[in-house]
Enzyme design. Structure first.
Site, PDB file in Angstrom:
ATOM      1  N   ASP A  84      35.588  29.491  36.375  1.00 28.67           N
ATOM      2  CA  ASP A  84      34.719  28.508  36.243  1.00 28.67           C
ATOM      3  C   ASP A  84      34.068  28.159  37.745  1.00 28.67           C
ATOM      4  O   ASP A  84      33.020  27.333  37.626  1.00 28.67           O
ATOM      5  CB  ASP A  84      35.538  27.273  35.750  1.00 28.67           C
ATOM      6  CG  ASP A  84      36.665  26.905  36.669  1.00 28.67           C
ATOM      7  OD1 ASP A  84      36.915  27.390  37.597  1.00 28.67           O
ATOM      8  OD2 ASP A  84      37.181  25.481  36.252  1.00 28.67           O
ATOM      9  N   TYR A  86      33.789  33.623  47.732  1.00 30.84           N
ATOM     10  CA  TYR A  86      34.573  34.114  46.353  1.00 30.84           C
ATOM     11  C   TYR A  86      33.954  33.738  45.160  1.00 30.84           C
ATOM     12  O   TYR A  86      33.360  34.783  44.326  1.00 30.84           O
ATOM     13  CB  TYR A  86      35.958  33.420  46.169  1.00 30.84           C
ATOM     14  CG  TYR A  86      36.640  33.455  44.784  1.00 30.84           C
ATOM     15  CD1 TYR A  86      36.754  34.833  44.292  1.00 30.84           C
ATOM     16  CD2 TYR A  86      36.566  32.350  43.981  1.00 30.84           C
ATOM     17  CE1 TYR A  86      37.408  34.805  42.999  1.00 30.84           C
ATOM     18  CE2 TYR A  86      37.355  32.472  42.707  1.00 30.84           C
ATOM     19  CZ  TYR A  86      37.703  33.797  42.156  1.00 30.84           C
ATOM     20  OH  TYR A  86      38.271  33.629  41.084  1.00 30.84           O
ATOM     21  N   LYS A 104      31.946  36.188  42.421  1.00 27.75           N
ATOM     22  CA  LYS A 104      32.181  36.544  40.865  1.00 27.75           C
ATOM     23  C   LYS A 104      30.791  36.145  40.026  1.00 27.75           C
ATOM     24  O   LYS A 104      30.565  36.794  39.085  1.00 27.75           O
ATOM     25  CB  LYS A 104      33.326  35.372  40.517  1.00 27.75           C
ATOM     26  CG  LYS A 104      34.524  35.663  41.042  1.00 27.75           C
ATOM     27  CD  LYS A 104      35.136  37.001  40.645  1.00 27.75           C
ATOM     28  CE  LYS A 104      35.666  36.953  39.059  1.00 27.75           C
ATOM     29  NZ  LYS A 104      36.326  37.943  38.574  1.00 27.75           N
TER      30      LYS A 104
HETATM   31  P1  NAD Z   1      45.367  38.298  41.915  1.00 30.89           P
HETATM   32  O1  NAD Z   1      44.607  38.369  43.242  1.00 30.89           O
HETATM   33  O2  NAD Z   1      46.653  37.917  41.499  1.00 30.89           O
HETATM   34  O3  NAD Z   1      45.420  39.886  41.177  1.00 30.89           O
HETATM   35  C1  NAD Z   1      44.196  40.784  41.239  1.00 30.89           C
HETATM   36  C2  NAD Z   1      44.588  42.010  41.010  1.00 30.89           C
HETATM   37  O4  NAD Z   1      43.412  43.054  41.518  1.00 30.89           O
HETATM   38  C3  NAD Z   1      45.554  42.629  42.063  1.00 30.89           C
HETATM   39  O5  NAD Z   1      46.751  43.339  41.592  1.00 30.89           O
HETATM   40  C4  NAD Z   1      45.165  43.660  43.255  1.00 30.89           C
HETATM   41  O6  NAD Z   1      45.782  44.409  43.508  1.00 30.89           O
HETATM   42  C5  NAD Z   1      44.028  44.137  41.950  1.00 30.89           C
HETATM   43  N1  NAD Z   1      42.834  44.591  42.865  1.00 30.89           N
HETATM   44  C6  NAD Z   1      42.292  43.944  44.043  1.00 30.89           C
HETATM   45  N2  NAD Z   1      41.033  44.705  44.530  1.00 30.89           N
HETATM   46  C7  NAD Z   1      41.211  45.877  43.832  1.00 30.89           C
HETATM   47  C8  NAD Z   1      40.260  47.034  43.903  1.00 30.89           C
HETATM   48  N3  NAD Z   1      39.395  47.268  44.789  1.00 30.89           N
HETATM   49  N4  NAD Z   1      40.854  47.992  43.206  1.00 30.89           N
HETATM   50  C9  NAD Z   1      41.735  47.672  41.916  1.00 30.89           C
HETATM   51  N5  NAD Z   1      42.583  46.873  41.861  1.00 30.89           N
HETATM   52  C10 NAD Z   1      42.197  45.803  42.881  1.00 30.89           C
HETATM   53  O7  NAD Z   1      44.133  37.700  40.988  1.00 30.89           O
HETATM   54  P2  NAD Z   1      44.222  36.658  39.415  1.00 30.89           P
HETATM   55  O8  NAD Z   1      44.508  35.098  39.855  1.00 30.89           O
HETATM   56  O9  NAD Z   1      45.501  37.121  38.597  1.00 30.89           O
HETATM   57  O10 NAD Z   1      42.968  36.634  38.926  1.00 30.89           O
HETATM   58  C11 NAD Z   1      42.562  37.905  38.114  1.00 30.89           C
HETATM   59  C12 NAD Z   1      41.191  37.613  37.572  1.00 30.89           C
HETATM   60  O11 NAD Z   1      40.966  36.310  36.954  1.00 30.89           O
HETATM   61  C13 NAD Z   1      40.003  37.572  38.772  1.00 30.89           C
HETATM   62  O12 NAD Z   1      39.029  38.283  38.390  1.00 30.89           O
HETATM   63  C14 NAD Z   1      39.883  36.099  38.999  1.00 30.89           C
HETATM   64  O13 NAD Z   1      38.496  36.024  39.622  1.00 30.89           O
HETATM   65  C15 NAD Z   1      40.098  35.527  37.575  1.00 30.89           C
HETATM   66  N6  NAD Z   1      40.332  34.249  37.403  1.00 30.89           N
HETATM   67  C16 NAD Z   1      41.438  33.693  38.192  1.00 30.89           C
HETATM   68  C17 NAD Z   1      41.874  32.133  38.121  1.00 30.89           C
HETATM   69  C18 NAD Z   1      43.031  31.789  38.702  1.00 30.89           C
HETATM   70  O14 NAD Z   1      43.521  30.637  38.785  1.00 30.89           O
HETATM   71  N7  NAD Z   1      44.049  32.640  39.096  1.00 30.89           N
HETATM   72  C19 NAD Z   1      41.040  31.515  37.130  1.00 30.89           C
HETATM   73  C20 NAD Z   1      40.027  31.986  36.555  1.00 30.89           C
HETATM   74  C21 NAD Z   1      39.566  33.243  36.652  1.00 30.89           C
END
Ligand code: NAD
Ligand code: TYD
Length: 350
Positions: free
Chosen positions: A132, A156, A160
């Site tokens: 969001d 960030y 996105k």
């Molecule tokens: P996180 O940082 O916990 O996990 C990200 C994962 O991506 C990790 O396992 C990392 O090793 C992997 N990664 C990073 N760079 C990489 C690359 N170049 N190649 C392959 N793998 C790679 O993130 P999260 O909180 O689990 O978020 C996951 C997704 O959800 C993201 O796209 C984030 O934008 C989105 N998101 C997160 C939230 C939140 O509150 N955490 C909310 C909405 C959306």
């Protein structure tokens, strides 16, 4: 058997999505592609690592040759793309890494999907997981809908937003079957303890200061991670190609109210005198460009696809605190080594 690629499956949300898909769909073979950055941890998937319909692949989505070869070999029929650099504070210290993974990595995956699906896009789907935060910051009024104009403020959210635009552009220009969802802040087990909730649970436990940015008046809309994983499952299977769905739990909290609630739960769980953990609250310099408020309208997802959050926040927060208290070994593991260095750089002198 359908072959599905999940990227970023060793991270916080990704590990919950992989677990759900591997357990629920034995007829799918789930490939988890992850670079295992500081945020990725295979221990998060210990319980399913030996399932016959699961394979882990270590790799970097920024490496276009590797990505294309993997798509050609495995002939993925669906992609759920979560891999990303995900922490706003890190994007302020090192924005370029966010462009590589979040923008170029996403374009590499889109190119690979386009290449192998070109002649036969039927039944295929590229599902991009977004946030969001692309919609920017709200004042005290208003709510983000799927048609809110993008207005990202942090490196960030800018990265996105850019990746979301590329996904839509590949749908509109090349006819790639795509979907996007934008979710609010998640909380729950396996979240790397640089984000607010696990960081503060860990600090309270160890009697360390709780660094509240600014006055703690910023508002976030919190959703339990397993409800997000269920929403992703619903959208992947029933969402309309080309569409966007907002995901959230109508659960807004100012940071300071949330932190006070965490302190009172922790006092009770740790059998401390009421008010003990609250004394750790320390107001520190605000985050640069700190978005004031996020609030998401998920009525499209609820009305069209029938998803709704399953947990009340207070219950989810209790469960989450219990999980971190019971999994101290996991926390110790991820907070050793480089994490210490990161912590000192981020908070010393703030
Ligand atoms: P996180 O940082 O916990 O996990 C990200 C994962 O991506 C990790 O396992 C990392 O090793 C992997 N990664 C990073 N760079 C990489 C690359 N170049 N190649 C392959 N793998 C790679 O993130 P999260 O909180 O689990 O978020 C996951 C997704 O959800 C993201 O796209 C984030 O934008 C989105 N998101 C997160 C939230 C939140 O509150 N955490 C909310 C909405 C959306
Ligand atoms: P965070 O978990 O980093 O998520 P996001 O920035 O993506 O919303 O932060 C949640 C809120 O908590 C945000 O308003 C910033 C604030 N915050 C603090 O006050 N202190 C901290 O040490 C951290 C990590 C976050």
């Amino acid at each position: 058997m359908k072959t599905i690629l999940i990227t970023g499956g060793a991270g916080f949300i990704g590990s919950h999505v992989v677990r759900l898909m591997v357990n629920k769909y034995p007829e799918y073979h789930i490939f988890n592609l992850d670079k295992l950055t500081y945020a990725g941890n295979l221990v998060n998937l210990k319980d399913i690592e030996n399932m016959p319909n699961y394979t882990f692949v270590k790799g970097d989505i920024v490496d276009s040759d590797f990505v294309l070869k993997l798509f050609e070999e495995k002939k993925f029929e669906g992609v759920i793309h979560l891999a990303a650099e995900s922490h706003v504070d890190r994007s302020i210290s090192n924005p370029t890494e966010f462009v590589f993974t979040n923008v170029i990595g996403t374009v590499n995956l889109l190119n690979a999907a386009r290449s192998i699906w070109a002649n036969n896009p039927g039944g295929k789907l590229f599902y991009h997981i977004s946030t969001d935060e692309v919609y920017g910051s709200l004042g005290s009024e208003g709510i983000f809908t799927e048609s809110t104009a993008y207005d990202p403020h942090s490196p960030y959210s800018a990265s996105k937003a850019s990746s979301d635009h590329f996904v839509r552009a590949y749908h509109d220009t090349f006819g790639l079957p795509t979907l996007i969802s934008n979710c609010s802040n998640n909380y729950g087990s396996y979240q790397f303890p640089e984000k607010l909730i696990p960081l503060f649970i860990n600090n309270i436990k160890h009697n360390k200061p709780l660094p509240v940015y600014g006055k703690g008046e910023n508002i976030r809309d919190w959703l339990w991670v397993e409800d997000h994983a269920r929403a992703i499952d619903t959208i992947f299977h029933n969402g309309k190609t080309g569409q966007t769905y907002n995901i959230g739990g109508h659960n807004e909290w100012t940071n300071i109210d949330l932190i006070k609630l965490m302190c009172s739960i922790m006092d009770r769980k740790l059998k401390r005198e009421t008010g003990t953990s609250g004394k750790l609250i320390t107001y520190v310099k605000d985050r640069a460009g700190h978005d004031l408020r996020y609030a998401i309208d998920s009525s499209k997802l609820q009305l069209e696809l029938g998803w709704k959050p399953s947990l009340q926040f207070e219950e989810g927060l209790e469960k989450t605190i219990d999980w971190y208290l019971e999994n101290q070994e996991w926390l110790d593991n991820v907070t050793s080594g480089d994490y210490q260095k990161y912590y000192e750089e981020m908070y010393d002198g703030r």
